[in-house]
Design an enzyme around this catalytic site. Structure first.
Site, PDB file in Angstrom:
ATOM      1  N   ASP A 181       0.793  -1.029  -0.039  1.00  0.00           N
ATOM      2  CA  ASP A 181      -0.025  -0.122   0.169  1.00  0.00           C
ATOM      3  C   ASP A 181       0.737   1.060  -0.010  1.00  0.00           C
ATOM      4  O   ASP A 181       1.325   1.763   0.979  1.00  0.00           O
ATOM      5  CB  ASP A 181      -0.937   0.078   1.277  1.00  0.00           C
ATOM      6  CG  ASP A 181      -2.011  -1.015   1.098  1.00  0.00           C
ATOM      7  OD1 ASP A 181      -2.388  -1.574   0.009  1.00  0.00           O
ATOM      8  OD2 ASP A 181      -2.802  -1.198   2.189  1.00  0.00           O
ATOM      9  N   GLU A 266     -10.326  -9.097   1.245  1.00  0.00           N
ATOM     10  CA  GLU A 266     -10.065 -10.328   1.459  1.00  0.00           C
ATOM     11  C   GLU A 266     -11.195 -10.749   2.544  1.00  0.00           C
ATOM     12  O   GLU A 266     -11.553 -10.204   3.311  1.00  0.00           O
ATOM     13  CB  GLU A 266      -9.028 -10.663   1.916  1.00  0.00           C
ATOM     14  CG  GLU A 266      -7.698 -10.549   0.809  1.00  0.00           C
ATOM     15  CD  GLU A 266      -6.124 -10.548   1.370  1.00  0.00           C
ATOM     16  OE1 GLU A 266      -5.260 -10.420   0.356  1.00  0.00           O
ATOM     17  OE2 GLU A 266      -6.224 -10.789   2.596  1.00  0.00           O
ATOM     18  N   GLU A 485      -2.164 -14.797  -9.597  1.00  0.00           N
ATOM     19  CA  GLU A 485      -1.900 -13.374  -9.256  1.00  0.00           C
ATOM     20  C   GLU A 485      -0.534 -13.322  -8.599  1.00  0.00           C
ATOM     21  O   GLU A 485      -0.540 -14.104  -7.499  1.00  0.00           O
ATOM     22  CB  GLU A 485      -2.948 -12.447  -8.885  1.00  0.00           C
ATOM     23  CG  GLU A 485      -2.346 -11.231  -8.567  1.00  0.00           C
ATOM     24  CD  GLU A 485      -3.463 -10.139  -7.690  1.00  0.00           C
ATOM     25  OE1 GLU A 485      -2.992  -9.422  -6.730  1.00  0.00           O
ATOM     26  OE2 GLU A 485      -4.520 -10.607  -7.911  1.00  0.00           O
ATOM     27  N   LEU A 488       3.888 -10.473  -5.143  1.00  0.00           N
ATOM     28  CA  LEU A 488       4.784  -9.280  -5.288  1.00  0.00           C
ATOM     29  C   LEU A 488       5.341  -9.023  -6.594  1.00  0.00           C
ATOM     30  O   LEU A 488       5.129  -9.929  -7.181  1.00  0.00           O
ATOM     31  CB  LEU A 488       5.916  -9.530  -4.330  1.00  0.00           C
ATOM     32  CG  LEU A 488       5.507  -9.562  -2.736  1.00  0.00           C
ATOM     33  CD1 LEU A 488       6.626 -10.280  -2.032  1.00  0.00           C
ATOM     34  CD2 LEU A 488       4.856  -8.524  -2.222  1.00  0.00           C
TER      35      LEU A 488
END
Length: 626
Positions: A181, A266, A485, A488
C-alpha cells in the site's frame, strides 16, 4: 449420419474455411482472411512503437475493402489452422493491475497522457486488460448516496479506447497499512463520523484496539448509517456502479467484478495488522470484541445452552507463540474443549455468513450482466508443517473439523461468483455437498510464493508448491475456476516460469483443452519499473508464453484472442443465487483431499537462471538509458 473430422480429410477435399483472424504485423492490426473467396473488411490501426517506447500514430484508423484470396495460403494450411485452434484452447488471458492511486484520493484521474502511453505499451504487448480498485472512500466521499463516478468513467473510457478489457474491484476497505500500500485512502468521511461517536463499528481486539480498515461484521445488519445497514451500504454502491457504468458493461469492456469482503478486500478478519505491531509469524489476535459481536456471541452461546460462556481471554497477543498461550496449548488447550470448539465454529461461521450476504447483494446488483463475479479469500504464509494457530485468528482452519479455508466455495458456489483466494497458505478442504452446486462456478486467485516460517528453516519450494497445489486441486474438483496473481512484483524469468507452471500445471495440451488451466492471470502491477526496457521485454515474452504462443509446424504463431468463447472460457450473464446451504451440511461435508499430480517445471519457460544473469548484466549496462 456419420461425422467425419475436418482435419482427417485430404487437402483437396477440404472446403476453404470462410473465417477471419486478427494478426499483428509491426505495430498495426488487420482482420485477415483464412481461406474463402469473399470480400472482407480490413481494419488498420496506423502507428508503431519507437525505440524509446513511445507510441507514434502514423495514420488514423480506417476501414477499407480487400479481396480475400481464393485459396488457402501455403503457410496457413488447414492442418496448421487446426493446430492453432488446438493451441488456442491453452490460452490464458493476462490482466495488469493499475496503480492503487490511478484515481487520486481527491477523485481525479491524474497523469492521463502518461497513463495512456502505458496502456498502449500494454496493448502492444498483447495484454488482454487491466484491473483497477474502485474505492468506496473516493466515490462516496462527499456524503451518503452522493456518488461521483466521473474520474472512473474517464479511466474506463481510456481503457476502452486503447482496446483493453477491465476487471473492477469493489474496494470497501481502507487503502494503507498493508504490504504494497503506497497510498492512503480512508473509508468515506461520513462513515468515519459515525465511528467517532460509535467506535464499535470497527473490528476490535481483546485489549480494545480498533482496526479502522474495514467495518466489523457486527454491523452487517445494524441500521446505524442513516438508517442503512453495512450490507446495504455495499449493495447501494454496487447498484450505483451498475447504473453509471451500464455502457461499459453492455459493451463487454468490464469482464470481472471482484467484490471486497474485508481487510485488503479479502474474506478474513484483520488478525495480523502490521500497523498495530504484528510481525510474522506471530499468532495474531481474534477480532470480535466490539459490542455488536460480543452481544451476538452471548446470544448464540445462550441458545446453545451455555449462557456462562464468554469470548476467549487466554489467546495471547499478536506476536506470541502458540505454546505461550493457554488457548492454543498443544496439551489441554482451550481450543480442544467444547467451549473452544464452539467459539471457533461460531467465529468461522460469522465470516462465511458475512461473505454470503455481500455476495448475494452483488449477485442482485449485477444480475443479467455478462461478467464474472469474484470474491477474494486470504491465507497466512505458514508452511504445511508449521502450526495452524495463526490461521485460526483469521479464521481459515478449525483444527477439529477443518471448517474454514475452502469452505468458502460453499458460499461462493451458491452465489455464482468466482472465489479469488490467496493460495499462499489456504488449508484445502472439500465438500461432497458441492457436487450439486457446480453451475456458474467462479475462480480462486492463487499467489504462489516461497515463505519463511518463523524460526523454522526455510521451507522448500516443493513444499510451498504442494500447499498451493492442494488448494487449486480442491477448487478444480468442485468446479470452481482458478485465477492466479503474483503476490509481489517480480521481473525475473524464474518468477514468470513459476506463474506459467501454476497457470498450466500439466503443461500445454497439443490436442485441445488441457485438463487443468487457470481462468486468467493478473500481474501485480503496472509501474515504471515494469516498463523499463529489459523488464518489459521479458514481460512481453511471458505474455506470449501464457497465451500459448508456440511455433506450429510451419512457423505460425498463436496471438492475442479477444473472444473467450474461442478458448473455452465464455462469459455468460449472471444468474440468481441458489438457495442457502445449511451450516450443518457445510460442517458435515468438509474433508481434506490430495493434490492433482502437477509437472515439476513449466514446458513454456521464458528462460532459466543463465538468462536471468544476462538480464541483470543488461540492466546495469542500460540503466542510464531507461
Amino acid at each position: 449420419m456419420t461425422s467425419i473430422s475436418y482435419a482427417s480429410l485430404p487437402h483437396l477435399e477440404r472446403p476453404s474455411p470462410a473465417r477471419t483472424e486478427l494478426r499483428r504485423r509491426h505495430g498495426w492490426h488487420e482482420l485477415a482472411p483464412v481461406g474463402g473467396s469473399r470480400k472482407i473488411e480490413k481494419i488498420e490501426f496506423g502507428g508503431r512503437f519507437s525505440s524509446d517506447g513511445t507510441f507514434k500514430r502514423v495514420t488514423a484508423p480506417q476501414t477499407v475493402t480487400s479481396a480475400a484470396p481464393t485459396m488457402v495460403s501455403d503457410l496457413e494450411t488447414a492442418d496448421s489452422l487446426a493446430d492453432k485452434e488446438k493451441m488456442l484452447a491453452n490460452y490464458v488471458p493476462v490482466f495488469v493491475m493499475l496503480p492503487l492511486d490511478v484515481v487520486s484520493v481527491s477523485n481525479v484521474l491524474e497523469k492521463q497522457e502518461e497513463l495512456r502511453r502505458q496502456l498502449r505499451q500494454l496493448r502492444a504487448a498483447d495484454v488482454d486488460g487491466v484491473m483497477v480498485d474502485v474505492w468506496w472512500g473516493i466515490v462516496e466521499a462527499e456524503g451518503a448516496k452522493c456518488y461521483d463516478w466521473s474520474a472512473y468513467r474517464e479511466l474506463f473510457h481510456m481503457v476502452e479506447e486503447e482496446g483493453l478489457k477491465l476487471q473492477a474491484i469493489m474496494s470497501f476497505h481502507q487503502c494503507g497499512g498493508n504490504i504494497g500500500d503506497a497510498v492512503d485512502i480512508p473509508l468515506p468521511r461520513w462513515v468515519r463520523d459515525v465511528g467517532e461517536s460509535d467506535p464499535d463499528i470497527y473490528y476490535t481486539n481483546r485489549s480494545g484496539t480498533r482496526n479502522r480498515e474495514y467495518l466489523t461484521i457486527g454491523v452487517d445488519d445494524q441500521p446505524i448509517f442513516d438508517g442503512r445497514t453495512a450490507v446495504e451500504l455495499y449493495s447501494d454502491f454496487m447498484k450505483s456502479f451498475r447504473a453509471n457504468m451500464a455502457d461499459f458493461l453492455d459493451a463487454g469492456i468490464i469482464t470481472d467484478i471482484e467484490v471486497g469482503l474485508g481487510p485488503a478486500g479479502e474474506l478474513r478478519y484483520p488478525s495480523y495488522p502490521e500497523a498495530q505491531g504484528w510481525v510474522f509469524p506471530g499468532i495474531g489476535e481474534f477480532q470480535c470484541y466490539d459490542k455488536y459481536m460480543k452481544e451476538e456471541f452471548k446470544e448464540d452461546a445462550t441458545m446453545a445452552g451455555h449462557p456462562e460462556w464468554d469470548l476467549p481471554d487466554d489467546a495471547g497477543e499478536y506476536n506470541d507463540k502458540p505454546t505461550k498461550t493457554k488457548f492454543f496449548a498443544a496439551k489441554n488447550g482451550t481450543y480442544l474443549t467444547e467451549k473452544g470448539s464452539f467459539f471457533l465454529t461460531w467465529y468461522s461461521n460469522k465470516l462465511l455468513m458475512h461473505g454470503d450476504q455481500i455476495l448475494d447483494a452483488a449477485n442482485e446488483a449485477f444480475l443479467g450482466c455478462k461478467l464474472k463475479l469474484a470474491a477474494k479469500a486470504s491465507v497466512l504464509p505458514h508452511s504445511l508443517s508449521a502450526t495452524r494457530k495463526p490461521s485460526l485468528c483469521c479464521l481459515h482452519c478449525n483444527p477439529t473439523t477443518c471448517i474454514a479455508g475452502l469452505r468458502h466455495p460453499l458460499v461462493v458456489q451458491r452465489r455464482q461468483p468466482c472465489s479469488r483466494a490467496n493460495c499462499r497458505l489456504l488449508q484445502p478442504e472439500r465438500s461432497r455437498r458441492l457436487q450439486n452446486h457446480r453451475k456458474n462456478a467462479g475462480k480462486t486467485r492463487c499467489y504462489p510464493q516461497l515463505h519463511l516460517c518463523g524460526d523454522e528453516k526455510l521451507r522448500t519450494d516443493q513444499e510451498s508448491q504442494e500447499w498451493a497445489g492442494r488448494t487449486r486441486s480442491t477448487a478444480w474438483r468442485e468446479g470452481i475456476e482458478v485465477a492466479c496473481e503474483n503476490a509481489l512484483s517480480r521481473y525475473d524469468r524464474r518468477g514468470y516460469d513459476q506463474i506459467l507452471k501454476n497457470a498450466r500445471p500439466n503443461g500445454l495440451s497439443r490436442n485441445g483443452r488441457p485438463k487443468l488451466r487457470v481462468l486468467a492471470m493478473t500481474y501485480l502491477r503496472l509501474s515504471d519499473e515494469l516498463l523499463k526496457r529489459i523488464n518489459f521485454n521479458v514481460f512481453r515474452l511471458f505474455v506470449r508464453k501464457i497465451h500459448a504462443d508456440q511455433f506450429h509446424g510451419v512457423g505460425l504463431l498463436q496471438e492475442y484472442c479477444a473472444d473467450p468463447w474461442k478458448y473455452f472460457k465464455p462469459i455468460t450473464p449472471v444468474e440468481r443465487s441458489k438457495p442457502a446451504i445449511p451450516m450443518h451440511e457445510i460442517l458435515e461435508a468438509t474433508q481434506t483431499m490430495k493434490s492433482y499430480p502437477f509437472d515439476p517445471e513449466t514446458d513454456t519457460s521464458v528462460g532459466g537462471a543463465f538468462a536471468d544473469l544476462v538480464d541483470a548484466a543488461l540492466r546495469i549496462l542500460t540503466s542510464s538509458f531507461d
